[in-house]
Each structure stands twice: as C-alpha cells, then as structure tokens.
Scaffold this motif. Structure first.
Motif, short mmCIF file in Angstrom:
data_model
loop_
_atom_site.label_atom_id
_atom_site.label_comp_id
_atom_site.label_asym_id
_atom_site.label_seq_id
_atom_site.Cartn_x
_atom_site.Cartn_y
_atom_site.Cartn_z
N GLN A 111 0.82 -1.22 0.00
CA GLN A 111 0.00 0.00 0.00
C GLN A 111 0.85 1.27 0.00
O GLN A 111 0.32 2.37 0.11
N LYS A 115 -0.25 5.26 -0.92
CA LYS A 115 0.05 6.36 0.01
C LYS A 115 0.86 7.45 -0.68
O LYS A 115 0.61 8.64 -0.47
N TRP A 183 -7.49 -0.15 3.67
CA TRP A 183 -6.16 -0.17 4.28
C TRP A 183 -6.02 -1.36 5.23
O TRP A 183 -6.98 -1.75 5.89
N GLU A 188 -3.33 2.74 7.90
CA GLU A 188 -4.11 3.85 7.34
C GLU A 188 -3.27 5.13 7.32
O GLU A 188 -2.68 5.49 8.33
#
Length: 193
Positions: A111, A115, A183, A188
């Motif tokens: 992820q 981001k 997420w 997160e």
C-alpha cells in the motif's frame, strides 16, 4: 463501504516512483515503463467496488481508445486482500482479462504506492504530463452508480486530449468519489482518518 472523495493532490506534484507487479504478465511496472510517453494516467481501482464496477467497461474502452496514442496507462489496486479477497491478484488478473484491459494492472501489496499518490478511493485518477508533473486529478465524469447519468469519461478524456495537444488544462477538476481504499489495520495514512 465508506463513501470517500479523492484527496485532490496538489497540481504540479511530481509522479512518485513505484515498482509493482502486473497481475497479468508478472512483469515489474515502474515509471520507467512509460518513459518517452507524453502523458501518464495512473488509476487506483479494484474489483469489488460498485463505483469501479459502474465504470469498468469505460475504463477498458479508454485503454483501447488510447492504446496507439502517446500516453501510458496503469491501473493499481491497493486493497487489503485479507478482508477483501475479491481484490486478490488472481481475481484482478481475471478482471483484466475479462474486460480486455490493454494496460498493466498492478497490485500494491504494501500500500506504499497508494500512500505516495495520496490515493483515497476507488476509482482515483492521476494524470501526469511529459515531465511527470500532475496536471489532472479527479473524476472520470459525473456518473455514479445510482444517479442515472451515463458513463462517458468526459472529464478525464478532455484532460487527456488537452495534454496530448500540449495545451494547459483549464477545466474545473472535481474530486472522484468511490469506496475508500481498504487499508490494512494500522496502515491507514493520516489523510484517510
């Protein structure tokens, strides 16, 4: 499903680097994959989201319409597959093959790429010029799953056409709206809270 709008990353932001596997070919895709292209479209999508399902045929058509043009296109899914197994790489591959995607579809397991781009929702679109500076971020068009407006892709397509003829994008840029990126617990980003 939490209705989420895109972050509207600041225009002229440089495209963040990434190295991600294409779920179809297995090849590693990066910014260098699109070197020499006049524009680059980075799309954050997934398989399960109703907002993506609503436009997925148009996304496939977008790839076909611009395949011979001087633009690179890449789709990325960053969802947590433990909670959303429908977005696992093998399912993404199935989606890409069923829809006939002509562009790489990458899986962002960590992820970190999502981001870096401040991706917040699916779908989320980021269009960069030849210098890989952000020139458009926002919605495909005004269509949503329940509003009865046909899917045309007109906002994103206008931005692409404008950049391909070396003109500045002057249109109003409206945030994309969709499901929040799923997420991993504890991963997160601050902009999603």
């Amino acid at each position: 499903m939490a209705l989420t709008a895109s972050t509207m990353l600041e225009l002229n932001t440089k495209a963040p680097e990434f190295q991600l596997p294409d779920v179809v070919s297995g090849k590693t895709i990066s910014l260098d994959t699109f070197a020499g292209k006049k524009a680059l479209l980075v799309m954050f999508i997934c398989r399960h989201c109703p907002f993506v399902k609503h436009i997925q045929t148009d996304l496939a058509q977008l790839g076909k319409d611009y395949k011979e043009k001087n633009i690179g296109i890449v789709a990325i899914s960053a969802n947590n597959v433990e909670q959303y197994p429908e977005d696992a790489p093998e399912k993404l591959k199935q989606m890409a093959e069923e829809l006939g995607f002509t562009f790489p579809f990458c899986y962002d397991e960590t992820q970190e790429t999502a981001k870096a781009y401040t991706a917040a929702c699916t779908p989320d679109f980021f269009l960069f010029n030849a210098s890989r500076k952000l020139v458009y971020r926002g919605q495909l068009d005004d269509s949503r799953p329940s509003n009865g407006i046909p899917v045309t892709g007109k906002h994103l397509r206008l931005a692409i056409e404008t950049i391909l003829v070396d003109k500045p994008i002057t249109q109003e840029q409206k945030p994309s709206i969709g499901c929040n990126i799923k997420w991993k617990p504890g991963n997160e980003p601050s902009y999603s809270r």
